[in-house]
Design a protein around this motif. Structure first.
Motif, PDB file in Angstrom:
ATOM      1  N   ARG A 369       7.314  -8.444   4.434  1.00  0.00           N
ATOM      2  CA  ARG A 369       6.200  -7.539   4.101  1.00  0.00           C
ATOM      3  C   ARG A 369       5.015  -7.726   5.041  1.00  0.00           C
ATOM      4  NH1 ARG A 369       1.333  -7.242   2.020  1.00  0.00           N
ATOM      5  NH2 ARG A 369       1.147  -9.523   1.997  1.00  0.00           N
ATOM      6  N   SER A 407       3.523  -1.204   3.314  1.00  0.00           N
ATOM      7  CA  SER A 407       3.706  -2.615   2.958  1.00  0.00           C
ATOM      8  C   SER A 407       2.402  -3.283   2.551  1.00  0.00           C
ATOM      9  CB  SER A 407       4.328  -3.374   4.136  1.00  0.00           C
ATOM     10  OG  SER A 407       3.464  -3.374   5.259  1.00  0.00           O
ATOM     11  N   TYR A 413       1.547  -4.162  -4.015  1.00  0.00           N
ATOM     12  CA  TYR A 413       1.315  -5.566  -3.651  1.00  0.00           C
ATOM     13  C   TYR A 413      -0.184  -5.873  -3.755  1.00  0.00           C
ATOM     14  CZ  TYR A 413       5.852  -4.554  -1.510  1.00  0.00           C
ATOM     15  OH  TYR A 413       7.149  -4.148  -1.285  1.00  0.00           O
ATOM     16  N   PRO A 443      10.264  -5.835  -0.172  1.00  0.00           N
ATOM     17  CA  PRO A 443       9.746  -5.106   0.998  1.00  0.00           C
ATOM     18  C   PRO A 443      10.805  -4.736   2.029  1.00  0.00           C
ATOM     19  CG  PRO A 443       9.095  -7.420   1.048  1.00  0.00           C
ATOM     20  CD  PRO A 443       9.693  -7.172  -0.295  1.00  0.00           C
TER      21      PRO A 443
END
Length: 541
Positions: A369, A407, A413, A443
């Motif tokens: 990621r 990402s 996240y 990811p």
């Protein structure tokens, strides 16, 4: 009569022009609007922003300002940026039938000879065939027929770093070279059954120049990409020096792709060729193989070799950067390794399959990621005009999955700038999540690409990165050097992203760790691809 005609014809012409003008106005009013985007300059559009060195940072800024679908214009070429997992999935996966082609990239393809490379080839029969071959060889997460080979090659990397330490390399000067050699030598053995030498290998020494050629060819600014007909100019024509450059690139690429195939053929004639991707395909097609099929085999094998080298080496080098910057994460990962292995052996891929090292698993996910190898992916091309969310996307639009921004999506996240493996663990394992259902999306579903153009060698790359990370942490400490704290953002800003060279202090963890390293055989070339059962490949059609 003539006077009347002389008066009538201009009126008819003027009327036709007026009709066309009114039609265009009415058509523009009734057509759907384009997606939002930054203000474009006349004629050149947003070209000055697109060619900036900060690349994907500009895309991220646009996503913040305009949303998860952004429209820009570059010298008359429409471009759409997809800045969320939802939009990338909606268009590149669910509508992959019309979103799977690539831009022409005239300088890179027709002039530079890269048109058959899988990453930039059009989604036609040859590419579909190559992707089916990939799925047969490496289409599963386990891919255990590679385990012995990868185990041996990464142990070789560990031993090479050890030799560098003994020879006084105290700041990781040779680290990037060792990582790249390991990744390239591994994929060479898988693709061709070729065992590379550590120094001055005739095939490996061609790799870096060919990669530089490709990255240079893919840069914006080549006029032939805007006017493809320029590729037909004679080389002596003023301003046609790009043709001579392209010819040099093409010759270098052809040699790098053909030489290993010739090696396999010679080994097969002598009855000594180990199992490899190329040998398997040549044997399968046999004497009835056509010229086209042999070309497909050559370029499929080259894609395995070149693609695997860049993906794994860039990610592993980013891992060493992350550990230099985050010693607390390094200590936790080492504690898990010590608890499971007790210093008696090196980790292996059986540990990964058994889920014995969950923090290592989480660390590798976070690494994927945090350091995407292709932050802006490779553009897709829309085959026909499409509608999405009430917007019109014109035929021929370049569609870019903005992997860097996706990402770092805070809705997936939280605190995305932080390097934190705990985001992929439950609280039971010392992580952030209450239950398994709360763990965010893996990811790898983002950074290996979307739809029918997703990386076909993803599983092989994941194995190589995981084993490199686990073995490195089992035997080495990776520390910052006083006065040389590396930057987490100092990356090469080209199509492929990798950290710029940095200094770090690599030391052997203990006497027990040194004994494990010393037990690794020198120059052992006995592990090859193992026989494997072929899987159904229909998913790659």
């Amino acid at each position: 009569m003539r006077d009347r005609l002389a008066w009538l014809l201009p009126c008819v012409g003027l009327g036709l022009l007026l009709a066309v003008f009114l039609y265009r106005i009415l058509a523009a009013q009734t057509r759907l609007p384009l997606p939002p985007g930054p203000q474009a300059l006349p004629f050149v559009g947003n070209v000055m922003d697109m060619v900036k060195a900060d690349g994907w940072d500009t895309y991220h800024k646009w996503a913040t300002e305009h949303g998860d679908v952004v429209y820009v214009m570059v010298m008359g070429q429409p471009v759409v940026l997809l800045n969320s997992h939802e939009t990338a999935t909606d268009l590149l996966v669910k509508r992959s039938a019309i979103y799977s082609d690539r831009p022409a990239f005239t300088m890179a393809s027709k002039v530079g000879g890269n048109e058959k490379i899988m990453a930039v080839a059009q989604y036609h029969r040859p590419l579909k065939t190559m992707r089916r071959w990939f799925s047969l060889v490496m289409g599963t997460r386990t891919s255990d027929h590679f385990w012995a080979l990868q185990d041996q090659m990464i142990k070789g990397f560990i031993k090479n770093v050890y030799r560098d330490i003994l020879n006084g390399d105290s700041d990781g000067t040779n680290l990037q070279t060792r990582i790249r050699w390991s990744a390239a030598a591994t994929t060479l053995r898988i693709a061709y059954g070729y065992s590379a030498t550590l120094e001055d290998d005739p095939i490996l020494k061609q790799v870096n120049p060919a990669v530089r050629d490709f990255l240079e060819a893919c840069k914006p600014g080549w006029l032939v990409n805007v006017i493809p007909a320029l590729r037909h100019l004679p080389t002596w024509f003023p301003g046609a020096s790009f043709l001579k450059i392209g010819k040099q690139w093409k010759n270098r690429l052809e040699s790098l792709a053909q030489d290993p195939v010739d090696f396999v053929k010679e080994q097969m004639m002598n009855g000594v060729a180990p199992l490899s991707f190329t040998r398997e395909l040549l044997e399968e097609h046999g004497q009835k193989m056509t010229i086209e099929e042999e070309l497909d085999i050559k370029w499929a094998a080259f894609a395995l070799f070149s693609g695997g080298t860049d993906t794994v080496s860039s990610t592993v080098y980013a891992f060493y950067l992350a550990m230099t910057l985050h010693p607390e994460i390094q200590r936790r990962a080492q504690a898990e390794l010590d608890r499971v292995l007790a210093g008696r052996r090196l980790p292996n891929l059986h540990d990964r399959q058994a889920g014995a090292l969950p923090y290592i698993d989480a660390l590798v996910k976070e690494l994927t990621r945090w350091a995407p190898v292709l932050p802006a992916g490779i553009p897709h091309v829309l085959r026909q005009e499409d509608e999405y969310r009430g917007w019109r996307i014109p035929k021929g639009t370049y569609v870019i999955a903005n992997l860097w921004t996706i990402s770092r999506d805070e809705t997936i996240y939280p605190n995305p700038i932080e390097f934190r493996p705990e985001r992929f663990l439950t609280k039971e394992h010392g992580g952030d999540c209450a239950t398994q259902d709360d763990i965010p999306m893996d990811p790898s579903k983002i950074n290996f690409g979307y739809g029918k153009r997703g990386c076909p060698g993803r599983h092989l790359a994941e194995l190589g990165v995981w084993l490199s990370v686990a073995m490195s942490l089992a035997v080495y400490n990776i520390n910052v050097i006083d006065g040389h704290i590396p930057s987490s953002t100092n990356y090469e800003r080209s199509s492929i992203s990798r950290p710029r060279p940095f200094k770090c202090h690599i030391t052997i963890r203990s006497q027990q760790a040194e004994e494990l390293i010393r037990a690794i055989p020198d120059d052992d070339a006995t592990a090859w691809v193992q026989p494997y059962a072929k899987k159904d490949s229909s998913a790659f059609d």
